[in-house]
Scaffold this motif. Structure first.
Motif, PDB file in Angstrom:
ATOM      1  N   ALA A   1       0.857  -1.205   0.000  1.00  0.00           N
ATOM      2  CA  ALA A   1       0.000   0.000   0.000  1.00  0.00           C
ATOM      3  C   ALA A   1       0.882   1.241   0.000  1.00  0.00           C
ATOM      4  CB  ALA A   1      -0.913   0.006   1.220  1.00  0.00           C
ATOM      5  N   SER A   2       1.915   1.223   0.862  1.00  0.00           N
ATOM      6  CA  SER A   2       2.803   2.408   0.927  1.00  0.00           C
ATOM      7  C   SER A   2       3.621   2.535  -0.354  1.00  0.00           C
ATOM      8  CB  SER A   2       3.716   2.313   2.145  1.00  0.00           C
ATOM      9  OG  SER A   2       4.656   1.269   2.035  1.00  0.00           O
ATOM     10  N   THR A   3       3.834   1.408  -1.040  1.00  0.00           N
ATOM     11  CA  THR A   3       4.553   1.460  -2.320  1.00  0.00           C
ATOM     12  C   THR A   3       3.724   2.214  -3.358  1.00  0.00           C
ATOM     13  OG1 THR A   3       5.630  -0.649  -1.811  1.00  0.00           O
ATOM     14  CG2 THR A   3       5.624   0.041  -4.129  1.00  0.00           C
ATOM     15  N   PHE A   4       2.420   1.888  -3.419  1.00  0.00           N
ATOM     16  CA  PHE A   4       1.546   2.608  -4.376  1.00  0.00           C
ATOM     17  C   PHE A   4       1.462   4.093  -4.006  1.00  0.00           C
ATOM     18  CE2 PHE A   4       0.591  -0.843  -6.898  1.00  0.00           C
ATOM     19  CZ  PHE A   4      -0.052  -1.880  -6.258  1.00  0.00           C
ATOM     20  N   MET A   5       1.427   4.388  -2.713  1.00  0.00           N
ATOM     21  CA  MET A   5       1.381   5.794  -2.268  1.00  0.00           C
ATOM     22  C   MET A   5       2.643   6.524  -2.733  1.00  0.00           C
ATOM     23  SD  MET A   5      -0.019   4.843   1.535  1.00  0.00           S
ATOM     24  CE  MET A   5      -0.039   6.457   2.306  1.00  0.00           C
ATOM     25  N   ALA A   6       3.801   5.886  -2.557  1.00  0.00           N
ATOM     26  CA  ALA A   6       5.064   6.523  -2.955  1.00  0.00           C
ATOM     27  C   ALA A   6       5.127   6.691  -4.471  1.00  0.00           C
ATOM     28  CB  ALA A   6       6.239   5.685  -2.464  1.00  0.00           C
ATOM     29  N   CYS A   7       4.569   5.737  -5.200  1.00  0.00           N
ATOM     30  CA  CYS A   7       4.550   5.856  -6.672  1.00  0.00           C
ATOM     31  C   CYS A   7       3.715   7.060  -7.085  1.00  0.00           C
ATOM     32  CB  CYS A   7       3.984   4.578  -7.297  1.00  0.00           C
ATOM     33  SG  CYS A   7       5.115   3.180  -7.218  1.00  0.00           S
ATOM     34  N   ALA A   8       2.555   7.222  -6.454  1.00  0.00           N
ATOM     35  CA  ALA A   8       1.682   8.362  -6.791  1.00  0.00           C
ATOM     36  C   ALA A   8       2.345   9.663  -6.354  1.00  0.00           C
ATOM     37  CB  ALA A   8       0.329   8.201  -6.113  1.00  0.00           C
ATOM     38  N   ALA A   9       3.006   9.645  -5.208  1.00  0.00           N
ATOM     39  CA  ALA A   9       3.673  10.874  -4.738  1.00  0.00           C
ATOM     40  C   ALA A   9       4.830  11.244  -5.658  1.00  0.00           C
ATOM     41  CB  ALA A   9       4.182  10.664  -3.318  1.00  0.00           C
ATOM     42  N   SER A  10       5.473  10.256  -6.229  1.00  0.00           N
ATOM     43  CA  SER A  10       6.614  10.501  -7.114  1.00  0.00           C
ATOM     44  C   SER A  10       6.149  10.985  -8.493  1.00  0.00           C
ATOM     45  CB  SER A  10       7.420   9.199  -7.253  1.00  0.00           C
ATOM     46  OG  SER A  10       8.434   9.342  -8.210  1.00  0.00           O
ATOM     47  N   ALA A  11       5.064  10.362  -8.981  1.00  0.00           N
ATOM     48  CA  ALA A  11       4.597  10.683 -10.348  1.00  0.00           C
ATOM     49  C   ALA A  11       3.580  11.824 -10.331  1.00  0.00           C
ATOM     50  CB  ALA A  11       3.960   9.442 -10.976  1.00  0.00           C
TER      51      ALA A  11
ATOM     52  N   LEU B   1      -1.851   1.422   8.477  1.00  0.00           N
ATOM     53  CA  LEU B   1      -1.141   2.527   7.810  1.00  0.00           C
ATOM     54  C   LEU B   1      -0.887   3.690   8.755  1.00  0.00           C
ATOM     55  CD1 LEU B   1      -3.038   2.524   4.360  1.00  0.00           C
ATOM     56  CD2 LEU B   1      -0.906   1.357   4.967  1.00  0.00           C
ATOM     57  N   ASP B   2      -1.333   3.560  10.014  1.00  0.00           N
ATOM     58  CA  ASP B   2      -1.143   4.666  10.982  1.00  0.00           C
ATOM     59  C   ASP B   2       0.323   5.118  11.086  1.00  0.00           C
ATOM     60  OD1 ASP B   2      -3.794   3.828  13.398  1.00  0.00           O
ATOM     61  OD2 ASP B   2      -3.791   4.931  11.499  1.00  0.00           O
ATOM     62  N   PRO B   3       1.310   4.188  11.081  1.00  0.00           N
ATOM     63  CA  PRO B   3       2.709   4.658  11.190  1.00  0.00           C
ATOM     64  C   PRO B   3       3.214   5.309   9.889  1.00  0.00           C
ATOM     65  CG  PRO B   3       2.497   2.336  11.832  1.00  0.00           C
ATOM     66  CD  PRO B   3       1.232   2.722  11.128  1.00  0.00           C
ATOM     67  N   ILE B   4       2.482   5.131   8.794  1.00  0.00           N
ATOM     68  CA  ILE B   4       2.997   5.549   7.470  1.00  0.00           C
ATOM     69  C   ILE B   4       2.359   6.867   7.015  1.00  0.00           C
ATOM     70  CG2 ILE B   4       3.087   4.847   5.025  1.00  0.00           C
ATOM     71  CD1 ILE B   4       2.990   1.902   6.035  1.00  0.00           C
ATOM     72  N   ILE B   5       1.041   6.997   7.244  1.00  0.00           N
ATOM     73  CA  ILE B   5       0.291   8.171   6.742  1.00  0.00           C
ATOM     74  C   ILE B   5       0.935   9.489   7.178  1.00  0.00           C
ATOM     75  CG2 ILE B   5      -1.908   9.413   6.925  1.00  0.00           C
ATOM     76  CD1 ILE B   5      -2.335   7.039   5.174  1.00  0.00           C
ATOM     77  N   PRO B   6       1.338   9.647   8.453  1.00  0.00           N
ATOM     78  CA  PRO B   6       1.887  10.955   8.886  1.00  0.00           C
ATOM     79  C   PRO B   6       3.105  11.395   8.058  1.00  0.00           C
ATOM     80  CG  PRO B   6       1.399   9.587  10.800  1.00  0.00           C
ATOM     81  CD  PRO B   6       1.233   8.710   9.589  1.00  0.00           C
ATOM     82  N   VAL B   7       3.910  10.428   7.610  1.00  0.00           N
ATOM     83  CA  VAL B   7       5.097  10.793   6.811  1.00  0.00           C
ATOM     84  C   VAL B   7       4.661  11.350   5.461  1.00  0.00           C
ATOM     85  CG1 VAL B   7       7.071   9.812   5.558  1.00  0.00           C
ATOM     86  CG2 VAL B   7       6.659   9.180   7.951  1.00  0.00           C
ATOM     87  N   PHE B   8       3.669  10.697   4.850  1.00  0.00           N
ATOM     88  CA  PHE B   8       3.180  11.191   3.553  1.00  0.00           C
ATOM     89  C   PHE B   8       2.455  12.531   3.730  1.00  0.00           C
ATOM     90  CE2 PHE B   8       4.210   8.065   0.388  1.00  0.00           C
ATOM     91  CZ  PHE B   8       4.411   6.888   1.090  1.00  0.00           C
TER      92      PHE B   8
ATOM     93  N   ILE C   1      11.112   3.277  -0.467  1.00  0.00           N
ATOM     94  CA  ILE C   1      10.133   3.897  -1.367  1.00  0.00           C
ATOM     95  C   ILE C   1       9.844   5.329  -0.958  1.00  0.00           C
ATOM     96  CG2 ILE C   1       9.001   1.841  -2.295  1.00  0.00           C
ATOM     97  CD1 ILE C   1       7.053   2.089   0.058  1.00  0.00           C
ATOM     98  N   VAL C   2       9.900   5.603   0.351  1.00  0.00           N
ATOM     99  CA  VAL C   2       9.699   6.987   0.796  1.00  0.00           C
ATOM    100  C   VAL C   2      10.906   7.840   0.392  1.00  0.00           C
ATOM    101  CG1 VAL C   2       9.688   8.391   2.907  1.00  0.00           C
ATOM    102  CG2 VAL C   2       8.017   6.564   2.618  1.00  0.00           C
ATOM    103  N   MET C   3      12.092   7.233   0.416  1.00  0.00           N
ATOM    104  CA  MET C   3      13.287   7.971  -0.035  1.00  0.00           C
ATOM    105  C   MET C   3      13.161   8.325  -1.523  1.00  0.00           C
ATOM    106  SD  MET C   3      17.300   6.922  -0.129  1.00  0.00           S
ATOM    107  CE  MET C   3      17.447   6.518   1.596  1.00  0.00           C
ATOM    108  N   ALA C   4      12.627   7.404  -2.297  1.00  0.00           N
ATOM    109  CA  ALA C   4      12.446   7.670  -3.730  1.00  0.00           C
ATOM    110  C   ALA C   4      11.527   8.865  -3.934  1.00  0.00           C
ATOM    111  CB  ALA C   4      11.874   6.424  -4.412  1.00  0.00           C
TER     112      ALA C   4
END
Ligand code: EPZ
Length: 418
Positions: A236-246, A260-267, A310-313
């Motif tokens: 799920a976070s991979t798709f989020m990072a792809c959308a954030a990148s593109a 996703l609670d630990p992940i959403i705040p970073v995005f 993926i977040v680094m990307a």
């Protein structure tokens, strides 16, 4: 070797279904070996690591049938407790079969899994815990020969680190232990809860899964059960990072919001918007993400190490400088030089701190996937890069992401596998 070709620049839009969790499927398929009879496992992702786990089940005598994402396994004829080197080599996390084979047969013979691309991956916590459960372990010639000649004892086990795999191996071995097993400082990942949920359906009494203290009381006999695997929070976070990148706006269906609670705040700190409509995540990326001042990977419920690359990307093109500290694995920045080939400005300090200076644009390049999540990161970066990127060694990605190019193509990406 197969490769993925991406022509970057297309924003993503549309909806994608989230696959079942690789890191839940593997311990649950190991648990199938400990349970006698027929188990039906739904939402089992079609991954090379899952195929490797199914080969191990067949090797020990289970009958396996795969119908789409459902695996039907009959372990009533299981009669071997050895995993050959060739099968152990296919997937290092097959060490989780150790506890299951001990529970079923009181015996297990596996190869030492050794290290992998992201680190040495020691198993001292697994072996110390099993020894404390009255398992005799001899390590000779790269093989681990384990025997519970007088049976497995329950008892109090305290982990010096909340190791996911060690927690799973203790839970599995305790399925035929005499008395209650109490694990303190247990891993709290959602995959632990999913394994406990399956074992409870097989007859075990387990309380505290998902917390730091888990109490396990095994049944007289562990029998097969039907179970649906949780969705994959890392994909799920991979798709989020792809959308954030593109750039763009996507929907990911089948998510479990709390995973996703630990992940959403970073995005969100990067300027992305997330909304939930039941089990559907609506994710919207800004035209350019903002830097995230500091990210540290931690055991759940901290930010997951598996989402670090993926977040680094995504942050490679952010406005400003982000600092990413990898606290879990000692060699999990192998995607950095590959991202630098694409024009990223990233330097690693002290081996565990990445300083990511956001650049305006990344450009296509020929890059190599070095591990599963690092490879996914290169695809994410390529979607937002100008021009063509060729990602090689994509077998790493296929270990954990089901047909990544099909999902991304359905979201509008110009991506194909060759
Ligand atoms: C699981 O690995 C996952 N794999 C990993 O996902 C994930 O990154 C990791 O948990 C942390 O969340 C599966 O579930 C199949 P650990 P595991 O034991 O169990 C040290 C992916 O990309 N340690 O929690 O191996 C270890 O060196 C993979 O899907 C010991 O020192 O993780 C590491 O530094 C990568 N001794 C830390 O603990 C031990 O006996 C975390 O390891 C065991 C672990």
């Amino acid at each position: 070797m197969k490769k993925i070709i991406v022509n970057g620049g297309n924003p993503l839009c549309g909806s994608v279904d989230l696959q079942g969790s690789k890191n839940s499927a593997l311990p649950i398929l190991a648990a199938v070996a400990a349970a006698d009879g027929i188990s039906v496992i739904h939402n089992c992702p079609d991954l090379t690591d899952v195929t490797a786990a199914l080969k191990i089940l067949e090797h020990i005598g289970c009958k396996i049938k795969r119908e789409g994402h459902t695996v039907i396994a009959d372990s009533s004829c299981a009669n071997r407790f050895d995993i050959p080197e060739s099968l152990m080599r296919e997937m290092r996390s097959s060490i989780v079969f150790l506890g299951a084979l001990l529970a079923r047969f009181g015996n297990a013979s596996v190869s030492s899994p050794g290290g992998c691309e992201i680190g040495l991956r020691p198993i001292d916590l697994h072996l110390n815990a099993l020894r404390s459960m009255n398992v005799q372990i001899s390590e000779r010639g790269g093989r681990l020969n384990c025997k519970a000649a007088q049976g497995i004892n329950g008892g109090n086990i305290s982990l010096s680190f909340p190791s996911v795999g060690a927690t799973e191996n203790i839970m599995l071995a305790s399925m035929s232990a005499r008395g209650e097993t109490v694990v303190t400082n247990a891993a709290r990942e959602p995959e632990i809860i999913d394994l406990a949920s399956f074992l409870q359906k097989c007859g075990a009494k387990i309380s505290g899964a998902g917390q730091s203290v888990i109490r396990i009381n095994p049944p007289e006999k562990l029998t097969g059960a039907e179970h649906t695997i949780i969705s994959d929070r890392i994909v799920a976070s991979t798709f989020m990072a792809c959308a954030a990148s593109a750039g763009g706006k996507i929907a990911v269906s089948g998510v479990v919001r709390e995973h996703l609670d630990p992940i959403i705040p970073v995005f969100e700190a990067a300027g992305c918007e997330s909304d939930f409509n039941g089990r559907e995540l609506i994710f919207k990326a800004p035209s350019r993400v903002s830097r995230v001042k500091s990210i540290r990977t931690m055991p759940y419920p901290g930010f997951p190490t598996d989402s670090q690359a993926i977040v680094m990307a995504m942050l490679a093109k952010a406005k400003g400088t982000s600092i990413i500290t990898e606290k879990i694995f000692e060699n999990r920045f192998r995607h950095v030089p590959e991202l630098v080939k694409m024009g990223a400005d990233i330097r690693v300090e002290d081996g565990c701190v990445a300083v990511v200076e956001g650049v305006e644009e990344l450009h296509g390049a020929k890059v190599t996937a070095c591990d599963l999540r690092g490879g996914s990161a290169l695809v994410a970066a390529a979607l937002g890069a100008a021009g063509k990127t060729v990602v090689e060694e994509i077998h790493h990605i296929d270990r954990g992401c089901e047909a990544i190019e099909k999902s991304l193509s359905a979201l509008g990406a110009d991506i194909k596998r060759e």
